[in-house]
Design an enzyme around this catalytic site. Structure first.
Site, PDB file in Angstrom:
ATOM      1  N   HIS A  61       0.784  -0.930  -0.073  1.00  0.00           N
ATOM      2  CA  HIS A  61       0.045   0.037  -0.112  1.00  0.00           C
ATOM      3  C   HIS A  61       0.825   1.212  -0.179  1.00  0.00           C
ATOM      4  CE1 HIS A  61      -3.852   2.001   1.708  1.00  0.00           C
ATOM      5  NE2 HIS A  61      -3.534   2.488   0.889  1.00  0.00           N
ATOM      6  N   HIS A  63       1.658   5.390  -2.033  1.00  0.00           N
ATOM      7  CA  HIS A  63       1.165   6.122  -3.043  1.00  0.00           C
ATOM      8  C   HIS A  63       2.503   7.002  -3.495  1.00  0.00           C
ATOM      9  CE1 HIS A  63      -3.142   6.109  -1.750  1.00  0.00           C
ATOM     10  NE2 HIS A  63      -2.696   5.493  -0.822  1.00  0.00           N
ATOM     11  N   PHE A  64       3.164   6.585  -4.529  1.00  0.00           N
ATOM     12  CA  PHE A  64       4.323   7.267  -5.167  1.00  0.00           C
ATOM     13  C   PHE A  64       4.100   8.348  -6.059  1.00  0.00           C
ATOM     14  CE2 PHE A  64       7.494   3.453  -4.590  1.00  0.00           C
ATOM     15  CZ  PHE A  64       7.234   3.415  -3.265  1.00  0.00           C
ATOM     16  N   ARG A  65       2.647   8.710  -6.280  1.00  0.00           N
ATOM     17  CA  ARG A  65       2.257  10.118  -6.594  1.00  0.00           C
ATOM     18  C   ARG A  65       2.540  10.265  -8.248  1.00  0.00           C
ATOM     19  NH1 ARG A  65      -1.167  10.888  -2.776  1.00  0.00           N
ATOM     20  NH2 ARG A  65      -0.128  11.775  -0.705  1.00  0.00           N
ATOM     21  N   ASN A  95      -4.744   6.661  -7.193  1.00  0.00           N
ATOM     22  CA  ASN A  95      -5.382   7.941  -7.172  1.00  0.00           C
ATOM     23  C   ASN A  95      -4.062   8.760  -7.524  1.00  0.00           C
ATOM     24  OD1 ASN A  95      -4.253   6.981  -4.945  1.00  0.00           O
ATOM     25  ND2 ASN A  95      -5.259   8.779  -3.372  1.00  0.00           N
ATOM     26  N   HIS A 179     -10.779   0.912   0.812  1.00  0.00           N
ATOM     27  CA  HIS A 179     -10.428   2.058   1.826  1.00  0.00           C
ATOM     28  C   HIS A 179     -11.959   2.150   2.197  1.00  0.00           C
ATOM     29  CE1 HIS A 179      -9.090   6.384   2.915  1.00  0.00           C
ATOM     30  NE2 HIS A 179     -10.251   6.188   3.424  1.00  0.00           N
ATOM     31  N   HIS A 237      -5.886  -0.473   5.983  1.00  0.00           N
ATOM     32  CA  HIS A 237      -5.633   0.275   7.138  1.00  0.00           C
ATOM     33  C   HIS A 237      -6.652   0.326   8.119  1.00  0.00           C
ATOM     34  CE1 HIS A 237      -7.736   3.058   4.497  1.00  0.00           C
ATOM     35  NE2 HIS A 237      -6.753   3.453   3.786  1.00  0.00           N
ATOM     36  N   ASP A 307       0.726   2.714   3.639  1.00  0.00           N
ATOM     37  CA  ASP A 307      -0.177   3.575   3.172  1.00  0.00           C
ATOM     38  C   ASP A 307       0.856   5.097   2.939  1.00  0.00           C
ATOM     39  OD1 ASP A 307      -1.975   5.265   2.088  1.00  0.00           O
ATOM     40  OD2 ASP A 307      -3.271   5.424   3.981  1.00  0.00           O
ATOM     41  N   HIS A 311       3.360  14.626   0.951  1.00  0.00           N
ATOM     42  CA  HIS A 311       2.897  15.651   0.673  1.00  0.00           C
ATOM     43  C   HIS A 311       3.943  16.605   0.913  1.00  0.00           C
ATOM     44  CE1 HIS A 311      -1.212  14.494   0.110  1.00  0.00           C
ATOM     45  NE2 HIS A 311      -1.233  13.903   1.172  1.00  0.00           N
TER      46      HIS A 311
END
Length: 441
Positions: A61, A63-65, A95, A179, A237, A307, A311
């Site tokens: 899980h 988020h490498f963006r 996402n 989620h 999560h 997760d 940012h």
């Protein structure tokens, strides 16, 4: 290329023993107790004396963006952070911009990773209210599953229509990773918080807004739908003791993940760390954290992920309404869990089960997640009783910060091997090396 790792303690499949590993090119060719015969010809000998040798961590899980959000992170920077943290494989979430909700967007991500990822990779396909017709065209050998946002979260990928949810659960042949937060409950709580505390309530109110009730009701619905349609459900999560009442020990059609952050932090930490630990679902109470920790050992929690969600610090300014949710954790996930091993929360053997073996089992990852003959040589070597402090200069994530800054650890990742290649050692990352696409089932 023939490599031998010797002198260390191997932890694998609930066994711990002094042993050596022979690697031929990218695969494990031999595992023996004790040291290898010195007459055996080798190209490299890695001395793991005083260290523990584990399978490479599989993070289910992240988020490498990339694409579209690369001011925060990208595959190159975050795979560097993964390698430095002993993570040799990751499953990235959909996402991004564009969202990974079309076959074309999925192929574009694989192409990016082939050029940029220093560790092994795959990608979840994102479910929407309209795209269930594409599920049959997904290659089950290339991706771990389908990501479903059953509650408002980053990326505007909410699936909130009952008929769409029924269609997704009835047609998906791949695991569904969900989620679970109830949007209506969250919106109601946010409106009340704004009435009481102003337009941007302080972050201490985040677990009141994204509450136990919001998590429980959405998780309950996901379990209901999975049971009705006999779908394979993996709940992302988990954060509350109450949700654990819905989970039975594996093996089961329904499994659950808990993140390092929800195991390590609790709501008391908002006073110290503020929005640096703001994430969705929210960090909850100490009671919830202790329940999650207990569930690591009774089979209700199957996987520990991160997760990982970078940012910029400027995007973390504000409170419940304005500050972005998510934190970068992949580089420090293993050493954080090793700290919990030292505290007696779980054993080292159980850590390996939850961070290596079970992700491979549940998503049917081929030839990874274990130290076995003929498996890919994804290995991490960690040294105990080694004090070091997280400083800004060691952080590999592009966002440049971590909620663990200033924290002193007593374990250190010494070396990470990905497909038999040393991608990280002694603080240095081989940025010329690229990982492989993962294979499933």
């Amino acid at each position: 290329m023939r490599t031998i790792i010797q002198g260390g303690t191997i932890v694998n499949e609930d066994k711990t023993f002094g042993g050596s590993i022979v690697i031929e090119d990218s695969k494990i060719s031999e595992i023996v107790e004790g040291n290898i015969n010195p007459e055996v010809s080798v190209d490299e000998v890695i001395d793991a004396s005083g260290c523990f040798i584990l399978p490479g961590i599989i993070d289910d899980h992240v988020h490498f963006r990339e694409p579209g959000l690369t001011e925060k992170a990208d595959m190159e920077s975050e795979s560097r952070a993964a390698a430095a943290g002993g993570v040799t494989s990751f499953f990235d979430m959909p996402n991004t911009v564009p969202q990974t909700t079309t076959l074309e967007a999925l192929e574009d991500k694989f192409a990016l990773a082939a050029e940029k990822s220093h560790v092994n990779y795959s990608f979840f396909f994102g479910a929407t209210n309209e795209n269930a017709s594409l599920f049959d065209q997904l290659d089950a050998h290339r991706i771990p599953g389908i990501k479903l946002f059953m509650g408002s979260s980053t990326g505007n990928m909410l699936v909130d229509r009952r008929e769409a949810l029924e269609r997704i659960f009835s047609t998906a042949r791949l695991p569904i990773m969900a989620h679970c937060e109830d949007t209506d409950i969250i919106n109601r709580h946010m409106a009340e918080a704004k009435r009481l505390y102003g337009e941007d309530p302080e972050v201490i109110h985040h677990p009141e807004i994204r509450s136990e009730e919001a998590c429980y009701e959405s998780t309950r619905l996901a379990v209901e739908l999975a049971t009705k349609h006999q779908a394979r459900l993996h709940i992302a999560h988990l954060t509350t003791a109450r949700e654990l009442e819905l989970i039975t020990p594996v093996p089961s059609l329904i499994t659950s993940e808990v993140t390092v952050s929800h195991l390590y932090f609790c709501d008391k930490d908002y006073a110290r760390l503020g929005t640096r630990i703001k994430c969705n679902p929210a960090i909850k109470s100490e009671k919830d954290r202790e329940a999650l920790r207990r569930a690591l050992n009774d089979g209700r929690i199957a996987v520990i992920g991160t997760d990982h969600a970078p940012h910029l610090l400027s995007q973390k300014e504000g409170g419940c309404a304005r500050a972005a949710s998510g934190m970068p954790m992949i580089q420090f996930s293993l050493v954080t869990m090793l700290e919990l091993v030292d505290e007696g929360v779980l054993s080292l053997e159980r850590l390996v089960e939850l961070m290596c073996h079970n992700p491979a089992r549940l998503f049917e990852v081929r030839q990874r997640g274990f130290i076995r003959k003929d498996y890919q040589a994804d290995i991490v070597i960690v040294r105990p009783h080694t004090e070091w402090t997280v400083t800004k200069d060691v952080i590999q994530s592009k966002c440049g910060w971590s909620p663990m800054e200033g924290h002193q650890f007593n374990w250190r990742v010494e070396r990470t091997l990905c497909n038999g290649h040393t991608v990280y050692a002694d603080g240095i990352i081989d940025t010329d090396y690229m990982g492989q696409p993962l294979s499933f089932r």
